[in-house]
Structure formats: structure tokens, C-alpha cells
Write a protein that holds these residues in place. Structure first.
Motif, PDB file in Angstrom:
ATOM      1  N   ALA A   1      -1.942  14.883 -26.932  1.00 24.87           N
ATOM      2  CA  ALA A   1      -1.568  13.448 -26.831  1.00 24.87           C
ATOM      3  C   ALA A   1      -2.212  12.585 -25.937  1.00 24.87           C
ATOM      4  O   ALA A   1      -2.448  11.456 -25.896  1.00 24.87           O
ATOM      5  N   LEU A   2      -2.229  13.613 -24.720  1.00 19.94           N
ATOM      6  CA  LEU A   2      -2.898  12.907 -23.513  1.00 19.94           C
ATOM      7  C   LEU A   2      -4.511  12.595 -23.915  1.00 19.94           C
ATOM      8  O   LEU A   2      -4.929  11.681 -23.621  1.00 19.94           O
ATOM      9  N   VAL A   3      -4.788  13.732 -24.338  1.00 24.36           N
ATOM     10  CA  VAL A   3      -6.354  13.392 -24.755  1.00 24.36           C
ATOM     11  C   VAL A   3      -6.522  12.302 -25.601  1.00 24.36           C
ATOM     12  O   VAL A   3      -7.722  11.596 -25.528  1.00 24.36           O
ATOM     13  N   ALA A   4      -5.802  12.246 -26.722  1.00 25.22           N
ATOM     14  CA  ALA A   4      -5.695  11.169 -27.728  1.00 25.22           C
ATOM     15  C   ALA A   4      -5.682   9.680 -27.087  1.00 25.22           C
ATOM     16  O   ALA A   4      -6.498   8.734 -27.164  1.00 25.22           O
ATOM     17  N   ALA A   5      -4.742   9.701 -25.981  1.00 23.27           N
ATOM     18  CA  ALA A   5      -4.754   8.284 -25.435  1.00 23.27           C
ATOM     19  C   ALA A   5      -5.778   8.156 -24.607  1.00 23.27           C
ATOM     20  O   ALA A   5      -6.212   6.890 -24.620  1.00 23.27           O
ATOM     21  N   ILE A   6      -6.266   8.835 -23.890  1.00 27.66           N
ATOM     22  CA  ILE A   6      -7.465   8.834 -23.092  1.00 27.66           C
ATOM     23  C   ILE A   6      -8.946   8.354 -24.059  1.00 27.66           C
ATOM     24  O   ILE A   6      -9.672   7.412 -23.855  1.00 27.66           O
ATOM     25  N   ALA A   7      -9.032   9.182 -25.299  1.00 26.93           N
ATOM     26  CA  ALA A   7      -9.987   8.964 -26.131  1.00 26.93           C
ATOM     27  C   ALA A   7     -10.015   7.535 -26.655  1.00 26.93           C
ATOM     28  O   ALA A   7     -10.981   7.071 -27.385  1.00 26.93           O
ATOM     29  N   GLY A   8      -9.037   6.929 -26.873  1.00 30.35           N
ATOM     30  CA  GLY A   8      -8.677   5.700 -27.461  1.00 30.35           C
ATOM     31  C   GLY A   8      -9.215   4.569 -26.562  1.00 30.35           C
ATOM     32  O   GLY A   8      -9.340   3.535 -26.965  1.00 30.35           O
ATOM     33  N   SER A   9      -9.728   4.685 -25.308  1.00 29.03           N
ATOM     34  CA  SER A   9     -10.397   3.580 -24.657  1.00 29.03           C
ATOM     35  C   SER A   9     -11.775   3.965 -24.378  1.00 29.03           C
ATOM     36  O   SER A   9     -12.343   4.906 -24.790  1.00 29.03           O
ATOM     37  N   SER A  10     -12.299   3.032 -23.865  1.00 28.51           N
ATOM     38  CA  SER A  10     -13.837   3.112 -23.448  1.00 28.51           C
ATOM     39  C   SER A  10     -14.345   4.291 -22.580  1.00 28.51           C
ATOM     40  O   SER A  10     -13.451   4.327 -21.403  1.00 28.51           O
ATOM     41  N   SER A  11     -15.172   5.157 -22.791  1.00 20.74           N
ATOM     42  CA  SER A  11     -15.547   6.391 -22.173  1.00 20.74           C
ATOM     43  C   SER A  11     -16.074   5.802 -20.689  1.00 20.74           C
ATOM     44  O   SER A  11     -15.757   6.401 -19.666  1.00 20.74           O
ATOM     45  N   LEU A  12     -16.777   4.748 -20.818  1.00 25.85           N
ATOM     46  CA  LEU A  12     -17.314   4.099 -19.657  1.00 25.85           C
ATOM     47  C   LEU A  12     -16.417   3.781 -18.698  1.00 25.85           C
ATOM     48  O   LEU A  12     -16.057   3.725 -17.530  1.00 25.85           O
ATOM     49  N   THR A  13     -15.336   2.931 -19.241  1.00 24.78           N
ATOM     50  CA  THR A  13     -14.195   2.424 -18.483  1.00 24.78           C
ATOM     51  C   THR A  13     -13.322   3.535 -17.727  1.00 24.78           C
ATOM     52  O   THR A  13     -13.014   3.306 -16.696  1.00 24.78           O
TER      53      THR A  13
ATOM     54  N   VAL B   1     -15.626  -3.090  -7.626  1.00 25.69           N
ATOM     55  CA  VAL B   1     -15.719  -2.293  -9.147  1.00 25.69           C
ATOM     56  C   VAL B   1     -15.506  -3.127  -9.910  1.00 25.69           C
ATOM     57  O   VAL B   1     -15.927  -3.090 -11.288  1.00 25.69           O
ATOM     58  N   MET B   2     -14.039  -3.791 -10.035  1.00 31.11           N
ATOM     59  CA  MET B   2     -13.764  -4.592 -11.239  1.00 31.11           C
ATOM     60  C   MET B   2     -14.695  -5.767 -11.548  1.00 31.11           C
ATOM     61  O   MET B   2     -14.907  -6.036 -12.869  1.00 31.11           O
TER      62      MET B   2
ATOM     63  N   HIS C   1     -15.609  15.303 -10.105  1.00 35.95           N
ATOM     64  CA  HIS C   1     -16.803  14.371 -10.122  1.00 35.95           C
ATOM     65  C   HIS C   1     -17.237  14.365 -11.424  1.00 35.95           C
ATOM     66  O   HIS C   1     -18.224  13.344 -11.726  1.00 35.95           O
ATOM     67  N   VAL C   2     -16.888  15.300 -12.601  1.00 36.23           N
ATOM     68  CA  VAL C   2     -17.120  14.726 -13.775  1.00 36.23           C
ATOM     69  C   VAL C   2     -16.602  13.578 -14.346  1.00 36.23           C
ATOM     70  O   VAL C   2     -15.463  13.037 -13.723  1.00 36.23           O
ATOM     71  N   PRO C   3     -17.163  12.591 -14.992  1.00 30.48           N
ATOM     72  CA  PRO C   3     -16.544  11.388 -15.151  1.00 30.48           C
ATOM     73  C   PRO C   3     -15.341  11.537 -16.420  1.00 30.48           C
ATOM     74  O   PRO C   3     -14.523  10.601 -16.336  1.00 30.48           O
ATOM     75  N   GLN C   4     -15.179  12.574 -16.903  1.00 32.33           N
ATOM     76  CA  GLN C   4     -14.136  12.421 -17.837  1.00 32.33           C
ATOM     77  C   GLN C   4     -12.800  13.063 -17.089  1.00 32.33           C
ATOM     78  O   GLN C   4     -12.980  14.051 -16.333  1.00 32.33           O
ATOM     79  N   PRO C   5     -11.490  12.708 -17.634  1.00 29.73           N
ATOM     80  CA  PRO C   5     -10.450  13.391 -16.859  1.00 29.73           C
ATOM     81  C   PRO C   5     -10.426  14.879 -17.375  1.00 29.73           C
ATOM     82  O   PRO C   5     -10.481  15.224 -18.263  1.00 29.73           O
ATOM     83  N   VAL C   6      -9.740  15.591 -16.423  1.00 31.19           N
ATOM     84  CA  VAL C   6      -9.649  16.993 -16.476  1.00 31.19           C
ATOM     85  C   VAL C   6      -8.178  17.251 -16.559  1.00 31.19           C
ATOM     86  O   VAL C   6      -7.397  16.783 -15.269  1.00 31.19           O
ATOM     87  N   ILE C   7      -7.778  18.194 -17.435  1.00 29.65           N
ATOM     88  CA  ILE C   7      -6.265  18.083 -17.600  1.00 29.65           C
ATOM     89  C   ILE C   7      -6.067  19.802 -17.664  1.00 29.65           C
ATOM     90  O   ILE C   7      -6.783  20.410 -18.166  1.00 29.65           O
ATOM     91  N   ALA C   8      -5.124  19.923 -16.687  1.00 29.63           N
ATOM     92  CA  ALA C   8      -4.810  21.435 -16.556  1.00 29.63           C
ATOM     93  C   ALA C   8      -3.595  21.611 -17.468  1.00 29.63           C
ATOM     94  O   ALA C   8      -2.594  20.965 -17.636  1.00 29.63           O
TER      95      ALA C   8
ATOM     96  N   ALA D   1     -14.329   6.369 -16.844  1.00 30.59           N
ATOM     97  CA  ALA D   1     -15.259   7.119 -16.064  1.00 30.59           C
ATOM     98  C   ALA D   1     -15.086   6.010 -14.772  1.00 30.59           C
ATOM     99  O   ALA D   1     -15.190   6.754 -13.579  1.00 30.59           O
ATOM    100  N   ILE D   2     -15.404   4.880 -14.916  1.00 31.33           N
ATOM    101  CA  ILE D   2     -15.363   3.979 -13.832  1.00 31.33           C
ATOM    102  C   ILE D   2     -13.949   4.070 -13.087  1.00 31.33           C
ATOM    103  O   ILE D   2     -13.828   4.005 -11.866  1.00 31.33           O
ATOM    104  N   GLY D   3     -12.924   3.871 -13.906  1.00 28.89           N
ATOM    105  CA  GLY D   3     -11.361   4.004 -13.164  1.00 28.89           C
ATOM    106  C   GLY D   3     -11.373   5.401 -12.526  1.00 28.89           C
ATOM    107  O   GLY D   3     -10.699   5.500 -11.587  1.00 28.89           O
ATOM    108  N   LYS D   4     -11.694   6.619 -13.115  1.00 29.99           N
ATOM    109  CA  LYS D   4     -11.610   7.904 -12.291  1.00 29.99           C
ATOM    110  C   LYS D   4     -12.316   7.813 -11.049  1.00 29.99           C
ATOM    111  O   LYS D   4     -11.512   8.245  -9.860  1.00 29.99           O
ATOM    112  N   GLU D   5     -13.751   7.449 -11.005  1.00 28.02           N
ATOM    113  CA  GLU D   5     -14.273   7.476  -9.822  1.00 28.02           C
ATOM    114  C   GLU D   5     -13.735   6.419  -9.032  1.00 28.02           C
ATOM    115  O   GLU D   5     -13.561   6.874  -7.502  1.00 28.02           O
TER     116      GLU D   5
END
Length: 269
Positions: free
Chosen positions: A203-215, A241-242, A105-112, A217-221
Motif C-alpha cells: 500500500a505504501l509502494v502504491a501510494a508512492i507510485a501514484g505520484s511523479s517519480s521526479l517529484t 527547490v520549489m 541517496h537513491v532517488p526512490q524511497p527505501v522501505i524497511a 526524488a526532488i522531495g526526498k533529496e
């Protein structure tokens, strides 16, 4: 500090969970290396609280979960689970479920970030994360059946990650799978040499961070809302949603930037 260890391993501390910023990411380190980062009640409470705090931080674009020392996580702390009453056991699994729910439920992607063994509730944690990167030597198991305690809660995210037959093989036999098999089965996204683990996560973090944080979060939810729906209901949900996403300033900015052939400026709104 070896390539298999988290950078936090070098920090002498009694804290069972460490949290630090790492560029656009935050890292949560399970810090009980001598116990293979077993999930005691204290660890689960602290990790859940850390996730919730980070979920409210707009500067954090992704959350990395890792383990200190030679293992990712060996599962529940069995030393806490001998000779207790039903109320205690229910509490343990309630708290564990709260941790997995916090990941979801956190809006950010969580990476193991996985090295060594991810066993039982440790394997559950990997399966619950949105993404996972494993070192080549990593192993994954749900071995509770071998000690008389079936991995019933770990099977919830595990079965959703790898499917029924493969999950049942892990659950009924307790036999570990290697990282290559975990990749083939869909439990992890990448398998890399241990020395490349942080580079790949970054590299995964950088790819995620290059996009809108709002977008993001919307997509993960929306992803988790639609995944267990039948197709007509999934479309009913996602078309709404879209449509709502289109009203966001970042959506308008991104589309305009694409049409104007320029880099977008995200505001998180």
C-alpha cells in the motif's frame, strides 16, 4: 513459507543478497537466514551495489529491504571481526557507511520490511531507511554495549530517528524495544500483524507510485538537505527547490490536471 518470511526465502540459492521486481517496487532481500542475515562484508557490498543499480532504473518507484528467514538483520557478522587489524575494522565500517549512504541517496524511497529482530547494524539499517513497516513481533536493539563494542555507527541514524534520550536509552542499556515502542518513538511508520506485512508495504509502494517519480526524488533529496539546517537556511533551500520544481513538466501537468479535474499523466520530467 511462513507469514514471517520473505517470499524470497523459498528460493534455494547461495546468493547472499537477492533482488527481484515486484510491480512498481524492487525488493532487496538479505539472504543469510541461518546467520540471521548478519551483515558480512560480502552482504554489504552486494546490497550497496543493488541499491545503486536500482537507483538508476526509472521503472522502479520504491525499494523494499527485507530479510529472509526468522529475522530482519542481526547486525554485523561478528565472526569476521575477531583478531583483525585496525585497517580491517575501518574497512568494515567504511563499507557499512557506504550502504547507509546508498539508502539515503537513491532517488526512490527505501522501505524497511521488518520481522523478527533488527539488531545493531540491522537496527541502523531500519533507521536509515526512509520508511519502515514492522510486524507486531519485531524487536529492535543496539546491544553492542553488552559485548564491549558500543553501537557508535548505528547511533547516527538512530538518534536522528528517535531523538537523543530514547536513542541513548537503547544504546546505553542494550535493551530491546518492541514494535509498539518503535512506533511510538518514531523508528517505524506502521506496526501490523505479520500476515499483513506485505499488504501494508504494498500500500505504501502504491501510494508512492501514484505520484511523479521526479517529484518524489526532488522531495526526498530536499528533505534530507534541509532537516539539519536552521530554519532560515532551510527556507532558503526549499524555496529554491520549489521554484525549480515548478519548471518541471510534471509539476505543470499535475497542477493543470488538478484544475481541470482529471488524472495527471506523469512523464518523470
Amino acid at each position: 513459507m511462513s507469514a514471517l518470511e520473505s517470499p524470497a526465502t523459498a528460493t534455494a540459492t547461495d546468493d547472499v543478497v537477492l533482488v527481484r521486481r515486484d510491480g512498481p517496487a524492487a525488493r532487496i532481500t538479505l539472504n543469510r537466514p541461518a546467520q540471521r542475515n548478519a551483515l558480512s562484508l560480502e552482504v554489504m557490498h552486494e546490497a550497496t551495489a543493488a541499491l545503486k543499480r536500482l537507483g538508476e532504473d526509472r521503472e522502479v518507484r520504491a525499494i523494499v529491504v527485507e530479510g529472509a528467514g526468522p529475522a530482519f538483520c542481526a547486525g554485523h557478522d561478528l565472526s569476521e571481526m575477531v583478531g583483525r587489524d585496525l585497517a580491517f575494522y575501518q574497512r568494515v565500517f567504511d563499507v557499512c557507511t557506504e550502504l547507509m549512504d546508498a539508502v539515503r541517496h537513491v532517488p526512490q524511497p527505501v522501505i524497511a520490511r521488518v520481522h523478527g529482530i533488527a539488531s545493531a547494524a540491522g537496527c541502523q539499517l531500519v533507521a536509515a531507511c526512509d520508511l519502515a513497516v514492522a510486524a507486531e513481533e519485531a524487536r529492535f536493539a543496539t546491544p553492542g554495549v553488552k559485548i564491549g563494542l558500543f553501537c557508535s555507527t548505528p547511533m547516527v541514524p538512530l538518534s536522528r530517528a528517535v531523538g537523543r534520550r530514547r536513542a541513548l536509552e537503547m544504546l546505553l542499556t542494550g535493551t530491546p524495544i518492541d514494535a509498539a515502542t518503535a512506533l511510538e518513538w518514531g523508528l517505524v511508520n506502521r506496526v501490523v500483524p505479520a500476515a499483513a506485512l506485505d499488504e501494508t508495504v504494498d500500500a505504501l509502494v502504491a501510494a508512492i507510485a501514484g505520484s511523479s517519480s521526479l517529484t518524489v526524488a526532488i522531495g526526498k533529496e530536499a528533505f534530507y538537505q534541509q532537516i539539519d539546517l536552521d530554519e532560515p537556511r532551510a527556507y532558503d533551500l526549499t524555496k529554491t527547490v520549489m521554484s525549480m520544481n515548478m519548471l518541471a513538466a510534471d509539476a505543470q501537468e499535475g497542477i493543470c490536471a488538478f484544475l481541470e479535474k482529471r488524472a495527471p499523466t506523469w512523464t518523470g520530467r
